[in-house]
Design a protein around this motif. Structure first.
Motif, PDB file in Angstrom:
ATOM      1  N   LEU A  26       0.836  -1.207   0.000  1.00 15.49           N
ATOM      2  CA  LEU A  26       0.000   0.000   0.000  1.00 15.49           C
ATOM      3  C   LEU A  26       0.870   1.257   0.000  1.00 15.49           C
ATOM      4  O   LEU A  26       0.587   2.217  -0.732  1.00 15.49           O
ATOM      5  N   GLU A  27       1.936   1.237   0.784  1.00 14.95           N
ATOM      6  CA  GLU A  27       2.843   2.390   0.833  1.00 14.95           C
ATOM      7  C   GLU A  27       3.497   2.645  -0.520  1.00 14.95           C
ATOM      8  O   GLU A  27       3.804   3.785  -0.869  1.00 14.95           O
ATOM      9  N   ALA A  28       3.702   1.570  -1.286  1.00 12.27           N
ATOM     10  CA  ALA A  28       4.329   1.695  -2.612  1.00 12.27           C
ATOM     11  C   ALA A  28       3.323   2.029  -3.707  1.00 12.27           C
ATOM     12  O   ALA A  28       3.698   2.149  -4.867  1.00 12.27           O
ATOM     13  N   GLY A  29       2.048   2.149  -3.355  1.00 12.70           N
ATOM     14  CA  GLY A  29       1.052   2.572  -4.334  1.00 12.70           C
ATOM     15  C   GLY A  29       0.253   1.473  -4.988  1.00 12.70           C
ATOM     16  O   GLY A  29      -0.576   1.729  -5.863  1.00 12.70           O
ATOM     17  N   TYR A  30       0.474   0.227  -4.589  1.00 11.89           N
ATOM     18  CA  TYR A  30      -0.271  -0.889  -5.171  1.00 11.89           C
ATOM     19  C   TYR A  30      -1.723  -0.883  -4.694  1.00 11.89           C
ATOM     20  O   TYR A  30      -2.039  -0.416  -3.597  1.00 11.89           O
ATOM     21  N   ALA A  50      -6.785  -0.461   9.088  1.00 12.20           N
ATOM     22  CA  ALA A  50      -6.188   0.741   9.681  1.00 12.20           C
ATOM     23  C   ALA A  50      -4.917   1.200   8.963  1.00 12.20           C
ATOM     24  O   ALA A  50      -4.397   2.289   9.249  1.00 12.20           O
ATOM     25  N   LEU A  51      -4.411   0.407   8.031  1.00  8.85           N
ATOM     26  CA  LEU A  51      -3.168   0.763   7.335  1.00  8.85           C
ATOM     27  C   LEU A  51      -3.364   1.977   6.428  1.00  8.85           C
ATOM     28  O   LEU A  51      -4.454   2.177   5.865  1.00  8.85           O
ATOM     29  N   GLU A  52      -2.299   2.749   6.288  1.00  5.02           N
ATOM     30  CA  GLU A  52      -2.357   3.918   5.406  1.00  5.02           C
ATOM     31  C   GLU A  52      -2.620   3.484   3.965  1.00  5.02           C
ATOM     32  O   GLU A  52      -1.943   2.586   3.446  1.00  5.02           O
ATOM     33  N   GLU A  56      -8.575   3.417   0.369  1.00  5.81           N
ATOM     34  CA  GLU A  56      -8.640   3.637  -1.080  1.00  5.81           C
ATOM     35  C   GLU A  56      -8.249   2.400  -1.892  1.00  5.81           C
ATOM     36  O   GLU A  56      -8.817   2.160  -2.955  1.00  5.81           O
ATOM     37  N   ARG A  57      -7.267   1.607  -1.384  1.00  9.23           N
ATOM     38  CA  ARG A  57      -6.666   0.604  -2.277  1.00  9.23           C
ATOM     39  C   ARG A  57      -6.569  -0.801  -1.706  1.00  9.23           C
ATOM     40  O   ARG A  57      -5.904  -1.647  -2.286  1.00  9.23           O
ATOM     41  N   LEU A  58      -7.223  -1.071  -0.573  1.00  7.92           N
ATOM     42  CA  LEU A  58      -7.225  -2.430  -0.026  1.00  7.92           C
ATOM     43  C   LEU A  58      -8.630  -3.005  -0.129  1.00  7.92           C
ATOM     44  O   LEU A  58      -9.591  -2.411   0.344  1.00  7.92           O
ATOM     45  N   HIS A  59      -8.739  -4.168  -0.765  1.00  9.14           N
ATOM     46  CA  HIS A  59     -10.025  -4.850  -0.921  1.00  9.14           C
ATOM     47  C   HIS A  59      -9.908  -6.229  -0.284  1.00  9.14           C
ATOM     48  O   HIS A  59      -9.075  -7.050  -0.693  1.00  9.14           O
ATOM     49  N   LEU A  60     -10.725  -6.480   0.724  1.00  5.61           N
ATOM     50  CA  LEU A  60     -10.653  -7.732   1.484  1.00  5.61           C
ATOM     51  C   LEU A  60     -11.685  -8.741   0.991  1.00  5.61           C
ATOM     52  O   LEU A  60     -12.826  -8.392   0.701  1.00  5.61           O
TER      53      LEU A  60
END
Length: 325
Positions: A26-30, A50-52, A56-60
């Motif tokens: 996520l930090e790298a923009g993926y 809770a991760l930065e 926007e970009r995490l789908h569980l």
């Protein structure tokens, strides 16, 4: 590391290594499509949400390792898949159902799903040093273990090393499948993984380190550990995906050392930590054997010194109130 506009999948995302992997991706923009066993279990998902960048970009997704087709919709549209999900246990009553089936069938289920998706260009699998060095070859201070080593399934069975057997069989099944189906595969083989943890509960290796610090309790009789930082292992996954020339297996071990040498390091960093006394100085060697870093360095992976990893792990224990001093 830059993953702008790239979509990847992480299986077993709530685990120790995987949680760090999701964080760094996520930090790298993926954009990350991540699987857990139970979406309704806060302990599996809240630390990930809770991760930065998660909003926007995490789908569980919920997925079951041994359920065929369970990963089809998750890997669809991905360019890379990081398969970290596999049971980790050193004490089992039924090795086949508790360890071997989930490891082997789970890996093949994920790979069958990957085969259906033309956009997937590489699969990175979290294996273990357990699939590298459990054999009858002698270990002494002159020995350098590297990626050419393999655990012997027969030796694992005879010595009841069921976890090592599960990782060995899963790795072989993955390699055979990928060769037959034209999938690019990289396997990573971390040693005894320690470092700060993101998930709410201790995992097997951080708990073992805590038991060593509190009670001098060894996980295995030799007291020899192949230490590596969890953050390095997570970084190695991304480097293995991003580096076009990455291939085959990578051993990930910063240092092989006796646990009491780890305690000696910690006593120097945290003088107020009430550490168990060393039992037997004569049994301790500076370097019982070595694990090669050469191939891992080819990924441009710089290992975190064990002193830093031990310090950060104990600080994490203190911050999470599992260790008071």
């Amino acid at each position: 590391m830059s993953g702008e506009r790239q979509v990847v999948c992480v299986t077993g995302a709530s685990g120790y290594i995987a949680s760090w992997l999701v964080k760094l991706l996520l930090e790298a923009g993926y954009t990350v499509k991540a699987t857990v066993r139970n979406l309704n279990d806060p302990k599996k998902v809240e630390h990930l949400k809770a991760l930065e960048g998660a909003k926007e970009r995490l789908h569980l997704f919920e997925a079951n390792l041994v359920e065929e087709g369970s990963f089809d919709s998750v890997v669809d549209g991905c360019e890379g898949v990081f398969h970290t999900a596999s049971p980790v246990s050193l004490q089992v009553t039924n090795p086949q159902t508790e360890l071997i089936d989930p490891a082997v069938k789970g890996t093949l289920n994920v790979l069958r799903s990957c085969k259906k998706v033309p956009s997937i260009r590489r699969v990175v699998i979290t294996s273990s040093m357990a699939s590298v060095m459990f054999n009858s070859r002698p270990l002494n201070s002159d020995v350098i273990v590297d990626e050419t080593w393999n655990s012997d399934p027969l030796f694992c069975e005879e010595t009841k090393q069921w976890y090592a057997l599960s990782k060995s069989l899963a790795e072989k099944a993955a390699r055979d499948f990928c060769e037959q189906n034209g999938l690019e595969l990289v396997t990573l083989h971390p040693g005894f993984v320690i470092g700060p943890y993101l998930q709410p509960d201790l995992n097997l290796t951080t708990e073992a380190l805590l038991n060593l610090i509190k009670e001098g309790q060894q996980m295995w009789p030799s007291g020899i550990y192949r230490y590596v930082d969890v953050r390095d292992v997570a970084r190695a996954h991304i480097l293995a995906f991003e580096n076009p020339s990455a291939s085959g297996r990578y051993c990930l071990v910063e240092r092989v050392m006796h646990s009491f040498d780890a305690l000696k390091i910690l006593s120097g960093i945290f003088p107020s930590l009430n550490l168990p006394a060393k039992d037997n100085d004569a049994a301790i060697q500076d370097h019982p054997y070595h694990v090669s870093k050469e191939k891992a360095k080819g990924l441009k992976l710089d290992f975190t010194p064990i002193e830093v990893t031990l310090r950060d792990t104990v600080q994490c224990f203190k911050d999470k109130n599992v260790l008071q001093f």
